[in-house]
Design a protein around this motif. Sequence first.
Motif, PDB file in Angstrom:
ATOM      1  N   SER A   9      -4.600 -52.404  -7.773  1.00  0.00           N
ATOM      2  CA  SER A   9      -5.337 -51.169  -7.539  1.00  0.00           C
ATOM      3  C   SER A   9      -4.651 -50.331  -6.468  1.00  0.00           C
ATOM      4  O   SER A   9      -4.304 -50.813  -5.418  1.00  0.00           O
ATOM      5  CB  SER A   9      -6.763 -51.503  -7.111  1.00  0.00           C
ATOM      6  OG  SER A   9      -7.472 -50.335  -6.849  1.00  0.00           O
ATOM      7  N   GLN A  10      -4.448 -49.076  -6.803  1.00  0.00           N
ATOM      8  CA  GLN A  10      -3.941 -48.109  -5.830  1.00  0.00           C
ATOM      9  C   GLN A  10      -4.892 -46.923  -5.976  1.00  0.00           C
ATOM     10  O   GLN A  10      -6.067 -47.068  -5.715  1.00  0.00           O
ATOM     11  CB  GLN A  10      -2.496 -47.749  -6.168  1.00  0.00           C
ATOM     12  CG  GLN A  10      -1.755 -47.144  -5.004  1.00  0.00           C
ATOM     13  CD  GLN A  10      -0.260 -47.015  -5.306  1.00  0.00           C
ATOM     14  OE1 GLN A  10       0.220 -47.349  -6.366  1.00  0.00           O
ATOM     15  NE2 GLN A  10       0.464 -46.505  -4.358  1.00  0.00           N
ATOM     16  N   THR A  11      -4.438 -45.766  -6.403  1.00  0.00           N
ATOM     17  CA  THR A  11      -5.370 -44.688  -6.717  1.00  0.00           C
ATOM     18  C   THR A  11      -5.931 -44.902  -8.117  1.00  0.00           C
ATOM     19  O   THR A  11      -6.983 -44.409  -8.443  1.00  0.00           O
ATOM     20  CB  THR A  11      -4.662 -43.320  -6.655  1.00  0.00           C
ATOM     21  OG1 THR A  11      -3.511 -43.371  -7.494  1.00  0.00           O
ATOM     22  CG2 THR A  11      -4.265 -42.984  -5.241  1.00  0.00           C
ATOM     23  N   GLN A  12      -5.235 -45.624  -8.934  1.00  0.00           N
ATOM     24  CA  GLN A  12      -5.702 -46.081 -10.237  1.00  0.00           C
ATOM     25  C   GLN A  12      -5.123 -47.476 -10.422  1.00  0.00           C
ATOM     26  O   GLN A  12      -4.424 -47.957  -9.580  1.00  0.00           O
ATOM     27  CB  GLN A  12      -5.257 -45.138 -11.365  1.00  0.00           C
ATOM     28  CG  GLN A  12      -3.774 -45.034 -11.572  1.00  0.00           C
ATOM     29  CD  GLN A  12      -3.097 -44.027 -10.664  1.00  0.00           C
ATOM     30  OE1 GLN A  12      -3.755 -43.260  -9.990  1.00  0.00           O
ATOM     31  NE2 GLN A  12      -1.803 -44.059 -10.622  1.00  0.00           N
ATOM     32  N   SER A  13      -5.434 -48.141 -11.510  1.00  0.00           N
ATOM     33  CA  SER A  13      -4.926 -49.501 -11.685  1.00  0.00           C
ATOM     34  C   SER A  13      -3.746 -49.503 -12.656  1.00  0.00           C
ATOM     35  O   SER A  13      -3.631 -48.640 -13.508  1.00  0.00           O
ATOM     36  CB  SER A  13      -6.026 -50.420 -12.201  1.00  0.00           C
ATOM     37  OG  SER A  13      -6.484 -49.976 -13.447  1.00  0.00           O
ATOM     38  N   ALA A  14      -2.896 -50.488 -12.487  1.00  0.00           N
ATOM     39  CA  ALA A  14      -1.745 -50.652 -13.368  1.00  0.00           C
ATOM     40  C   ALA A  14      -1.742 -52.072 -13.879  1.00  0.00           C
ATOM     41  O   ALA A  14      -1.975 -53.012 -13.125  1.00  0.00           O
ATOM     42  CB  ALA A  14      -0.447 -50.372 -12.619  1.00  0.00           C
ATOM     43  N   LYS A  57       2.012 -39.907 -11.732  1.00  0.00           N
ATOM     44  CA  LYS A  57       2.036 -39.377 -13.105  1.00  0.00           C
ATOM     45  C   LYS A  57       2.354 -40.493 -14.103  1.00  0.00           C
ATOM     46  O   LYS A  57       1.739 -40.574 -15.162  1.00  0.00           O
ATOM     47  CB  LYS A  57       3.073 -38.256 -13.205  1.00  0.00           C
ATOM     48  CG  LYS A  57       3.125 -37.597 -14.559  1.00  0.00           C
ATOM     49  CD  LYS A  57       4.138 -36.473 -14.598  1.00  0.00           C
ATOM     50  CE  LYS A  57       4.196 -35.871 -15.992  1.00  0.00           C
ATOM     51  NZ  LYS A  57       5.179 -34.810 -16.093  1.00  0.00           N
ATOM     52  N   HIS A  58       3.300 -41.368 -13.751  1.00  0.00           N
ATOM     53  CA  HIS A  58       3.656 -42.473 -14.637  1.00  0.00           C
ATOM     54  C   HIS A  58       2.492 -43.470 -14.761  1.00  0.00           C
ATOM     55  O   HIS A  58       2.222 -43.976 -15.848  1.00  0.00           O
ATOM     56  CB  HIS A  58       4.917 -43.180 -14.143  1.00  0.00           C
ATOM     57  CG  HIS A  58       5.440 -44.214 -15.076  1.00  0.00           C
ATOM     58  ND1 HIS A  58       5.914 -43.915 -16.339  1.00  0.00           N
ATOM     59  CD2 HIS A  58       5.552 -45.556 -14.940  1.00  0.00           C
ATOM     60  CE1 HIS A  58       6.295 -45.028 -16.928  1.00  0.00           C
ATOM     61  NE2 HIS A  58       6.076 -46.043 -16.104  1.00  0.00           N
ATOM     62  N   PHE A  59       1.788 -43.740 -13.645  1.00  0.00           N
ATOM     63  CA  PHE A  59       0.608 -44.603 -13.698  1.00  0.00           C
ATOM     64  C   PHE A  59      -0.438 -44.026 -14.642  1.00  0.00           C
ATOM     65  O   PHE A  59      -1.044 -44.745 -15.434  1.00  0.00           O
ATOM     66  CB  PHE A  59      -0.010 -44.775 -12.310  1.00  0.00           C
ATOM     67  CG  PHE A  59       0.533 -45.940 -11.543  1.00  0.00           C
ATOM     68  CD1 PHE A  59       0.443 -47.233 -12.030  1.00  0.00           C
ATOM     69  CD2 PHE A  59       1.119 -45.739 -10.310  1.00  0.00           C
ATOM     70  CE1 PHE A  59       0.938 -48.304 -11.311  1.00  0.00           C
ATOM     71  CE2 PHE A  59       1.613 -46.806  -9.582  1.00  0.00           C
ATOM     72  CZ  PHE A  59       1.525 -48.086 -10.079  1.00  0.00           C
ATOM     73  N   LEU A  60      -0.689 -42.729 -14.545  1.00  0.00           N
ATOM     74  CA  LEU A  60      -1.665 -42.089 -15.422  1.00  0.00           C
ATOM     75  C   LEU A  60      -1.253 -42.218 -16.884  1.00  0.00           C
ATOM     76  O   LEU A  60      -2.086 -42.487 -17.753  1.00  0.00           O
ATOM     77  CB  LEU A  60      -1.853 -40.620 -15.040  1.00  0.00           C
ATOM     78  CG  LEU A  60      -2.596 -40.370 -13.733  1.00  0.00           C
ATOM     79  CD1 LEU A  60      -2.567 -38.887 -13.383  1.00  0.00           C
ATOM     80  CD2 LEU A  60      -4.026 -40.875 -13.826  1.00  0.00           C
ATOM     81  N   THR A  61       0.031 -42.035 -17.154  1.00  0.00           N
ATOM     82  CA  THR A  61       0.535 -42.173 -18.518  1.00  0.00           C
ATOM     83  C   THR A  61       0.333 -43.597 -19.024  1.00  0.00           C
ATOM     84  O   THR A  61      -0.106 -43.800 -20.167  1.00  0.00           O
ATOM     85  CB  THR A  61       2.028 -41.797 -18.583  1.00  0.00           C
ATOM     86  OG1 THR A  61       2.188 -40.465 -18.102  1.00  0.00           O
ATOM     87  CG2 THR A  61       2.566 -41.897 -19.995  1.00  0.00           C
ATOM     88  N   LEU A  62       0.633 -44.594 -18.194  1.00  0.00           N
ATOM     89  CA  LEU A  62       0.427 -45.991 -18.580  1.00  0.00           C
ATOM     90  C   LEU A  62      -1.043 -46.253 -18.904  1.00  0.00           C
ATOM     91  O   LEU A  62      -1.366 -46.877 -19.918  1.00  0.00           O
ATOM     92  CB  LEU A  62       0.885 -46.935 -17.461  1.00  0.00           C
ATOM     93  CG  LEU A  62       2.371 -47.028 -17.185  1.00  0.00           C
ATOM     94  CD1 LEU A  62       2.630 -47.873 -15.938  1.00  0.00           C
ATOM     95  CD2 LEU A  62       3.121 -47.585 -18.369  1.00  0.00           C
ATOM     96  N   ASN A  63      -1.942 -45.767 -18.050  1.00  0.00           N
ATOM     97  CA  ASN A  63      -3.371 -45.983 -18.274  1.00  0.00           C
ATOM     98  C   ASN A  63      -3.863 -45.283 -19.533  1.00  0.00           C
ATOM     99  O   ASN A  63      -4.657 -45.844 -20.292  1.00  0.00           O
ATOM    100  CB  ASN A  63      -4.173 -45.515 -17.063  1.00  0.00           C
ATOM    101  CG  ASN A  63      -4.025 -46.460 -15.899  1.00  0.00           C
ATOM    102  OD1 ASN A  63      -3.800 -47.643 -16.088  1.00  0.00           O
ATOM    103  ND2 ASN A  63      -4.129 -45.937 -14.693  1.00  0.00           N
ATOM    104  N   GLN A  64      -3.412 -44.062 -19.777  1.00  0.00           N
ATOM    105  CA  GLN A  64      -3.819 -43.335 -20.985  1.00  0.00           C
ATOM    106  C   GLN A  64      -3.326 -44.053 -22.238  1.00  0.00           C
ATOM    107  O   GLN A  64      -4.057 -44.165 -23.228  1.00  0.00           O
ATOM    108  CB  GLN A  64      -3.289 -41.906 -20.938  1.00  0.00           C
ATOM    109  CG  GLN A  64      -3.976 -41.040 -19.913  1.00  0.00           C
ATOM    110  CD  GLN A  64      -3.257 -39.723 -19.669  1.00  0.00           C
ATOM    111  OE1 GLN A  64      -2.150 -39.494 -20.144  1.00  0.00           O
ATOM    112  NE2 GLN A  64      -3.881 -38.850 -18.890  1.00  0.00           N
TER     113      GLN A  64
END
Length: 101
Positions: A9-14, A57-64
């Motif tokens: 967990s950071q600002t979102q999870s990976a 941005k890459h984290f968001l892409t991974l989550n999406q």
Amino acid sequence: MGLSAAVVSQTQSAMVILSNYYDLPFNDILDWRKFYVILKETDVYLLKGILKSISEKHFLTLNQNLVKIQKYFKWNTPPARLDAFHMVMYELWLRRHLIRY
């Protein structure tokens, strides 16, 4: 070598897969690097630095992308279009030339 998954967990999870060349399910169909961070088990000590080096941005892409592929892992009774049953059947069909009768 085993397969380990950890949620960080950071600002979102990976989603992170720690694996030494493990053959992932549906590997012939899905590009796991589009929704998971895949590292060797020996890189576990570098995990924090590696994750910090990945842009938000890459984290968001991974989550999406992870949300998009969840339907492929759901097992329905009776089987529904593009669920886990169909993914397994497709994977077997792709590997049909390797099966000896």
